[in-house]
Design an enzyme around this catalytic site. Structure first.
Site, PDB file in Angstrom:
ATOM      1  N   SER A  86      41.797  55.640  70.340  1.00  0.00           N
ATOM      2  CA  SER A  86      43.109  55.149  69.959  1.00  0.00           C
ATOM      3  C   SER A  86      43.078  53.623  69.864  1.00  0.00           C
ATOM      4  O   SER A  86      42.858  52.948  70.870  1.00  0.00           O
ATOM      5  CB  SER A  86      44.130  55.611  71.009  1.00  0.00           C
ATOM      6  OG  SER A  86      45.237  54.758  70.997  1.00  0.00           O
ATOM      7  N   VAL A 143      35.017  44.758  79.155  1.00  0.00           N
ATOM      8  CA  VAL A 143      34.508  43.665  79.984  1.00  0.00           C
ATOM      9  C   VAL A 143      33.094  43.921  80.528  1.00  0.00           C
ATOM     10  O   VAL A 143      32.559  43.055  81.194  1.00  0.00           O
ATOM     11  CB  VAL A 143      35.437  43.360  81.188  1.00  0.00           C
ATOM     12  CG1 VAL A 143      36.598  42.500  80.779  1.00  0.00           C
ATOM     13  CG2 VAL A 143      35.872  44.629  81.869  1.00  0.00           C
ATOM     14  N   LYS A 181      18.438  38.914  80.896  1.00  0.00           N
ATOM     15  CA  LYS A 181      18.842  38.795  82.298  1.00  0.00           C
ATOM     16  C   LYS A 181      17.664  39.170  83.194  1.00  0.00           C
ATOM     17  O   LYS A 181      17.145  40.282  83.108  1.00  0.00           O
ATOM     18  CB  LYS A 181      20.036  39.743  82.542  1.00  0.00           C
ATOM     19  CG  LYS A 181      20.485  39.835  83.985  1.00  0.00           C
ATOM     20  CD  LYS A 181      21.645  40.814  84.146  1.00  0.00           C
ATOM     21  CE  LYS A 181      21.985  41.058  85.591  1.00  0.00           C
ATOM     22  NZ  LYS A 181      22.942  42.155  85.777  1.00  0.00           N
ATOM     23  N   THR A 227      26.417  48.046  87.588  1.00  0.00           N
ATOM     24  CA  THR A 227      25.921  49.422  87.644  1.00  0.00           C
ATOM     25  C   THR A 227      26.654  50.401  86.728  1.00  0.00           C
ATOM     26  O   THR A 227      26.168  51.513  86.512  1.00  0.00           O
ATOM     27  CB  THR A 227      25.998  49.942  89.090  1.00  0.00           C
ATOM     28  OG1 THR A 227      27.249  49.528  89.661  1.00  0.00           O
ATOM     29  CG2 THR A 227      24.876  49.397  89.928  1.00  0.00           C
ATOM     30  N   ILE A 255      27.501  50.647  83.408  1.00  0.00           N
ATOM     31  CA  ILE A 255      26.901  51.104  82.152  1.00  0.00           C
ATOM     32  C   ILE A 255      25.659  51.938  82.459  1.00  0.00           C
ATOM     33  O   ILE A 255      25.399  52.957  81.811  1.00  0.00           O
ATOM     34  CB  ILE A 255      26.596  49.899  81.230  1.00  0.00           C
ATOM     35  CG1 ILE A 255      27.923  49.270  80.775  1.00  0.00           C
ATOM     36  CG2 ILE A 255      25.764  50.322  80.026  1.00  0.00           C
ATOM     37  CD1 ILE A 255      27.789  47.962  80.021  1.00  0.00           C
TER      38      ILE A 255
END
Ligand SMILES: Cc1cc2nc3c(=O)[nH]c(=O)nc-3n(C[C@H](O)[C@H](O)[C@H](O)COP(=O)(O)OP(=O)(O)OC[C@H]3O[C@@H](n4cnc5c(N)ncnc54)[C@H](O)[C@@H]3O)c2cc1C
Length: 505
Positions: A39, A47, A78, A346, A348
């Protein structure tokens, strides 16, 4: 034998929904109809921007080209997370991906380091980690293929930092290219089969009815199917993880991007800093019982590197997990399945592991409960071990400067974590449980970084001659330092391999 599942309906088009859509499209191929409903009116959380190295495996499964992926998502690399002011104000440590020095005999590097450290013969633990040392110097490269396989440069562990909105768009393109059908619309009704209680169909505001055999609930915190419809229930972790809000804002980038995420402890929580190619993502995670939204936003804005790009946005959550992640013909992924704050990036990863677990246990259309039970047990185990790891950061502190830290330091912790800490405090021992996400090297770095100093080292360290221990520690330090010297700067690496199209300020 029951028949195969044919129609898969994914509810939600955030990171979780599009990751599921992309992976299912790739693995299940054209034999399944895969539809995703999202939607535009509701939008996505958007984020989740800092990851762990496992995401590389997900990209490999999809056959995604790394350089293109980084370019398209304004990504950076990273090497780990820098923790500032956690154990004590003014202290810093690095939780790096990848190893420390190699094992010697039966024992891991840190056991010899503990002895050498007591003798005043060893530097900080980070000196013996390629990632920590390289991060501190702003250097980065991917694993080299032209060095001996034993070189630390042959096996560099790293993750990505990226723009969450661009990541969802990137995955959407991938999934649609692989046959996933996207349906835009707001779900206003869910119909259950009268006998089984299985979800039969969802109805959109437009009146369209979408039926399916399997529903993947990626609808975010609301848990439209798993909670609002099937009432799976929620295990609340907030007595151990008291932060329940975050205020987030991006800011202009200042200088070259660092190859790491920074987590700075504040008086009632902590602040993240995630550098991307075009901007820096920032957020302040805090406990609303200890800090107001306005105070949290003011603290966040005060500590930005550059000019804010927009207004700070507040997000509310309760740390915890669904009592059932898979119920009947609904499996929940992402925020719909639960949430623990982003301290160790953690979430994702848990979407990815949920997808892998589900594909492993992929059911026939009878949805044999034995598969569901195994899925749920494995998910609970994964959640609880990560939960313990996160609590460790809050509990193992000597900070006494605020009610928040006093509460965290003195709170009762889960027995599983208490035992882990006791074992480590005694003589630096840690035992990874099953397939838990964080390995020994992660726990060791965080425990030592948070100020848990073992009372002694493993007795078998003394089996090795003192001169050999001295030589081993010194040699690891030398090798790591010279490898880091050979690495290019993070900015130069990105420029050469995967520079994104610049975005106007
Ligand atoms: C403050 C914060 C910081 C985070 N930082 C990190 C991080 O650094 N690293 C990390 O790994 N993870 C992080 N996360 C977690 C990460 O953001 C999520 O895991 C990830 O974005 C997945 O979100 P989602 O797809 O589950 O939900 P959402 O992004 O909320 O998506 C939900 C989807 O469902 C749709 N939807 C909902 N209701 C309906 C309806 N009725 N009809 C139709 N569609 C509907 C929405 O439109 C949307 O598309 C963070 C989370 C928060 C809250």
């Amino acid at each position: 034998m029951s028949g195969p599942i044919r129609d898969i309906v994914i509810v939600g088009g955030g990171t979780a929904g599009w990751m599921a859509a992309a992976a299912f499209a790739k693995v299940l191929g054209g034999r399944f109809a895969i539809r995703l409903i999202e939607s535009d009116e509701i939008g996505i959380v958007g984020v989740g921007e800092s990851t762990v190295p496992h995401l590389k495996l997900f990209n490999n499964l999809l056959g995604i080209d790394e350089a293109e992926f980084v370019r398209r998502t304004q990504g950076t690399f990273k090497l780990g997370i820098q923790f500032d002011d956690w154990g004590r104000i003014g202290e810093r440590y690095f939780h790096s991906f990848g190893g420390l020095g190699p094992d010697l005999g039966l024992l891991p590097f840190h056991q010899y380091w503990l002895k050498a450290r007591r003798q005043g013969k060893a530097a900080d633990l980070g000196t013996y980690s390629l990632n920590a040392l390289a991060a501190g110097q702003g250097r980065f490269m991917v694993s080299a293929s032209d060095v001996p396989p034993t070189s630390p440069l042959a096996n560099i562990a790293y993750a990505y930092q990226f723009d969450a909105g661009l990541y969802a768009r990137f995955l959407r393109e991938y999934a649609e290219r692989h046959g996933v059908q996207r349906i835009e619309g707001k779900i206003v009704d869910v119909a259950l089969q009268p006998d089984s209680g299985f979800v039969e169909a969802v109805t959109l505001a437009s009146g369209a009815r979408i039926a399916g055999d399997l529903f993947v609930d990626c609808s975010g915190f609301r848990g439209l199917l798993i909670e609002q419809t099937l009432h799976a229930g929620y295990d609340d972790f907030s007595r151990w993880l008291p932060c329940d809000r975050a205020v987030a804002v991006a800011c202009e980038k200042v200088g070259p991007p660092t190859p790491y995420t920074r987590a700075t402890a504040r008086s009632a929580g902590w602040q993240w800093r995630i550098p991307l190619q075009h901007r820096i993502g920032n957020g302040h995670v805090y406990s609303s019982a200890h800090l107001s939204d306005d105070e949290a936003a003011a603290t966040l804005l005060k500590h930005l590197d550059g000019r804010p790009l927009g207004e700070p946005r507040v997000l509310r959550f309760t740390a915890g997990m669904r009592r059932k992640f898979w119920d009947r013909n609904v499996v929940a992924l992402g925020l719909a399945s639960g949430f623990m704050e982003p301290l160790e990036s953690t979430s994702i990863y848990m979407v990815q592991s949920g997808i892998a677990r589900f594909l492993n246990l992929f059911p026939w259309s009878d949805f044999d409960p034995v598969l569901m039970d195994r899925y749920n047990a494995q998910s609970v185990f994964e959640y609880e071990r990560i939960r313990d790891f996160l609590i460790l950061h809050y509990h193992a502190t000597e900070r006494t400067d605020s009610a928040f830290w006093n509460d965290c330091r003195t709170m009762a912790i889960p027995p599983s974590l208490a035992e882990t800490i006791r074992l480590f405090r005694d003589s630096g021992r840690f035992f990874r449980q099953g397939e838990e996400m964080f390995a020994l090297v992660s726990w060791v770095q965080v425990m030592i970084g948070q100020g848990i100093v073992p009372e002694q080292y493993h007795p078998l360290v003394d089996q090795v001659a003192q001169s050999d221990v001295d030589g081993y520690i010194a040699n690891v330090g030398r090798v790591i330092a010279s490898c880091v010297q050979a690495m290019p700067s993070h900015a130069a690496f990105i420029e050469r391999c995967c520079a994104a199209v610049p975005v106007p300020a």
